[in-house]
Design a protein around this motif. Sequence first.
Motif, PDB file in Angstrom:
ATOM      1  N   ARG A 262       0.826  -1.207   0.000  1.00  0.00           N
ATOM      2  CA  ARG A 262       0.000   0.000   0.000  1.00  0.00           C
ATOM      3  C   ARG A 262       0.858   1.254   0.000  1.00  0.00           C
ATOM      4  NH1 ARG A 262      -5.717   0.223   3.204  1.00  0.00           N
ATOM      5  NH2 ARG A 262      -6.855  -0.858   1.561  1.00  0.00           N
TER       6      ARG A 262
ATOM      7  N   GLN B 226       0.948   4.348  -2.567  1.00  0.00           N
ATOM      8  CA  GLN B 226       0.756   5.715  -2.091  1.00  0.00           C
ATOM      9  C   GLN B 226       1.878   6.636  -2.566  1.00  0.00           C
ATOM     10  OE1 GLN B 226       1.471   7.111   2.158  1.00  0.00           O
ATOM     11  NE2 GLN B 226      -0.754   6.938   2.183  1.00  0.00           N
TER      12      GLN B 226
ATOM     13  N   LEU C 244      -2.858   5.163   5.919  1.00  0.00           N
ATOM     14  CA  LEU C 244      -2.465   4.134   4.964  1.00  0.00           C
ATOM     15  C   LEU C 244      -3.453   2.967   4.947  1.00  0.00           C
ATOM     16  CD1 LEU C 244      -0.216   3.453   2.929  1.00  0.00           C
ATOM     17  CD2 LEU C 244       1.004   2.291   4.785  1.00  0.00           C
TER      18      LEU C 244
END
Length: 303
Positions: free
Chosen positions: A37, A41, A283
């Motif tokens: 992730r 990002q 997140l």
Amino acid sequence: MLYAQTTPEAKRRAFRERLSSGELLRMPGAFNPLSARLIEQKGFDGVYVSGAVLAADLGLPDIGLTTLTEVAGRGAQIARMTDLPTLIDADTGFGEPMNVARTIQELENAALAGCHIEDQVNPKRCGHLDGKTVVDEATAAQRIRAAVDARRDDQFLVMARTDIRATQDGEAGLRAATDRAKALVDAGADAIFPEAMRTLEEFAAMRAAVDVPLLANMTEFGKSELFTAQQLADVGMNLVIWPVSMLRISMGATGRALDELNASGSLSGKLDEMQHRADLYDLVDYQAYNHFDTDVFNFTVSR
């Protein structure tokens, strides 16, 4: 919330389209779903899952001890957490051609965008160690043909990795690598991963040899010099991976933190090196879960 919003089929199509564009795709190695992730990002193009990292995560050396079940399971956990395509290391395919065929279908089921299968003899070794042995050309090609024949989604990328360069010195090794790459393309490989290239000139020679996407492995402490993404793009590479880098950095930081705990009994001096709680909650998309249950995210986190 929960898992990626993009279907595996859509991720595979997008991956193929990006590969055909001629641009260089940057795919850092994820060591768990959360790091995948973070890779997304931070704006990278894809996620790579290293066999060495999967083995290390289990406390094992990278010598072919992991199983298809372990690799597919961990790959699924990582792939489902990101809208980016995920490419996974399938070692030698976990057995003979029929096993290779099953490997491909299991990895399709795990929502991966593609995998690479190498031409080493089992038990395999890390690609940047000495003493590797590769199978003959016919056996290597048979693995790739089995992989291509077994897939049900023709957008699933079957990449062939060849380790033959490191088995011979100088020009002979490079010539063997280009010859092996051509044979693997003829067997149906969608892309080639030439392992342990030493110079930009060697990458350029591979580019001249085959007309399929090529992957460059920028692993630290290995055979290859650590070239920049731009340098690799300039010689025609299509993908670059940093397979173990994030794990190495994380484990290095963890080791230093443990040393600090031993030395001072506190980590108060390490707070500026930590991911803040607020960043972690962002997140994992904590707030989105409030859409389903307003009691889940009913607080604020000070930075």
